[in-house]
Design a protein around this motif. Structure first.
Motif, mmCIF file in Angstrom:
data_model
loop_
_atom_site.group_PDB
_atom_site.id
_atom_site.type_symbol
_atom_site.label_atom_id
_atom_site.label_comp_id
_atom_site.label_asym_id
_atom_site.label_seq_id
_atom_site.Cartn_x
_atom_site.Cartn_y
_atom_site.Cartn_z
ATOM 1 N N PHE A 37 -51.163 27.123 42.683
ATOM 2 C CA PHE A 37 -51.177 27.374 41.255
ATOM 3 C C PHE A 37 -52.141 26.399 40.586
ATOM 4 N N THR A 38 -52.702 26.825 39.444
ATOM 5 C CA THR A 38 -53.545 25.942 38.651
ATOM 6 C C THR A 38 -52.659 25.130 37.718
ATOM 7 N N LEU A 39 -52.708 23.814 37.854
ATOM 8 C CA LEU A 39 -51.909 22.923 37.026
ATOM 9 C C LEU A 39 -52.832 21.955 36.283
ATOM 10 N N SER A 40 -52.536 21.728 35.012
ATOM 11 C CA SER A 40 -53.270 20.710 34.269
ATOM 12 C C SER A 40 -52.703 19.335 34.633
ATOM 13 N N VAL A 41 -53.577 18.347 34.724
ATOM 14 C CA VAL A 41 -53.163 16.995 35.088
ATOM 15 C C VAL A 41 -53.396 16.068 33.895
ATOM 16 N N LEU A 42 -52.328 15.396 33.473
ATOM 17 C CA LEU A 42 -52.400 14.446 32.373
ATOM 18 C C LEU A 42 -52.565 13.045 32.964
ATOM 19 N N HIS A 43 -53.764 12.479 32.845
ATOM 20 C CA HIS A 43 -54.067 11.163 33.395
ATOM 21 C C HIS A 43 -53.675 10.098 32.372
ATOM 22 N N LEU A 44 -52.641 9.335 32.663
ATOM 23 C CA LEU A 44 -52.184 8.294 31.747
ATOM 24 C C LEU A 44 -52.924 6.980 32.019
ATOM 25 N N LYS A 45 -53.395 6.349 30.945
ATOM 26 C CA LYS A 45 -54.152 5.108 31.076
ATOM 27 C C LYS A 45 -53.443 3.916 30.443
ATOM 28 N N THR A 46 -52.249 4.163 29.903
ATOM 29 C CA THR A 46 -51.478 3.098 29.276
ATOM 30 C C THR A 46 -49.993 3.360 29.469
ATOM 31 N N SER A 47 -49.193 2.316 29.401
ATOM 32 C CA SER A 47 -47.736 2.442 29.470
ATOM 33 C C SER A 47 -47.114 2.516 28.077
ATOM 34 N N ASN A 48 -47.933 2.425 27.042
ATOM 35 C CA ASN A 48 -47.458 2.418 25.660
ATOM 36 C C ASN A 48 -47.111 3.844 25.225
ATOM 37 N N LEU A 49 -45.806 4.153 25.187
ATOM 38 C CA LEU A 49 -45.374 5.509 24.880
ATOM 39 C C LEU A 49 -45.737 5.924 23.458
ATOM 40 N N GLU A 50 -45.694 4.991 22.521
ATOM 41 C CA GLU A 50 -46.036 5.324 21.137
ATOM 42 C C GLU A 50 -47.506 5.719 21.020
ATOM 43 N N GLN A 51 -48.375 5.007 21.739
ATOM 44 C CA GLN A 51 -49.795 5.357 21.720
ATOM 45 C C GLN A 51 -50.022 6.714 22.365
ATOM 46 N N ILE A 52 -49.358 6.959 23.504
ATOM 47 C CA ILE A 52 -49.484 8.254 24.179
ATOM 48 C C ILE A 52 -49.040 9.376 23.249
ATOM 49 N N LYS A 53 -47.888 9.162 22.590
ATOM 50 C CA LYS A 53 -47.356 10.197 21.697
ATOM 51 C C LYS A 53 -48.305 10.481 20.544
#
Length: 220
Positions: free
Chosen positions: A13-29
């Motif tokens: 299946f084709t899946l999108s990959v979310l590459h996280l570069k920080t552990s800061n959840l507020e910044q990610i959000k």
């Protein structure tokens, strides 16, 4: 002998990959909210894999991240390129550990072409799965055209165009009159103000070069 109630088969299946570069959840959000606002119909409900190769485990809680993403209607199915500690965390909250391979990293090469012979109106969305997309008409403000391959618009685009949706970085967007709200190729995007900065004439091709979008005027 009773007939089996199921059949187990391998598939891809084709899946999108979310590459996280920080552990800061507020910044990610915060950054995800801005990203989702650009194309909510494309991202919401789509299965995602989290790439955690840049995450330091002692600063990170996958359970909190999963809950936050679920509240944003993002469907997380697993993680990849994570440490053993993060893999155990993922298992504890029901996420699979997915090995990186062709099914994740290699985009599907478009094998067909989808042709739309009309203007795509505001509020409408057209998606060319595993295909290039040709619009013989225009794309109105508030409309979205999406393709796993390239997008060719034989008219004016004032809405959003997202090429290389499955990750194909060789995809392009070609438009006879480029006035788009947003142009995206394999996740890299420009908004209208950035597009206007680059414009020299109406007809243009936008493509990726070393992870950066570039705009090339066309001779028509």
């Amino acid at each position: 002998m009773p007939r089996s109630s199921f059949e187990l088969k391998g598939s891809s299946f084709t899946l999108s990959v979310l590459h996280l570069k920080t552990s800061n959840l507020e910044q990610i959000k915060s950054e995800l909210v801005a990203k989702l606002a650009l194309a909510p119909h494309f991202f919401i409900g789509a299965p995602l894999v989290l790439n955690l190769s840049q995450i330091v485990e002692k600063e990170f809680n996958i359970g909190d991240l999963k809950q936050m993403l679920a509240e944003m209607d993002l469907v997380i199915v697993g993680i990849t390129e994570a440490s053993n500690t993060l893999i155990e965390q993922a298992k504890s909250v029901g996420l699979a550990s997915i090995k990186t391979g062709k099914s994740v990293n290699t985009p599907t090469i478009p094998k067909t072409t989808k042709v739309i012979k009309k203007t795509v109106r505001s509020g409408q969305q057209v998606y060319a799965k595993n295909a290039d997309l040709i619009i013989i008409g225009s794309v109105s403000n508030g409309a979205e055209v999406i393709a796993d391959g390239s997008i060719h618009i034989h008219g004016t685009i004032r809405g959003k165009a997202m090429a290389g949706a499955a990750g194909d970085k060789h995809s392009v967007v070609i438009a006879h009159n480029l006035q788009a709200e947003l142009i995206s190729i394999a996740g890299q995007y420009w908004l209208n103000d950035k597009i206007q900065e680059q414009l020299e004439q109406p007809a243009n091709c936008i493509r990726l070069e070393q992870e950066n979008l570039i705009l090339e005027p066309l001779p028509f």
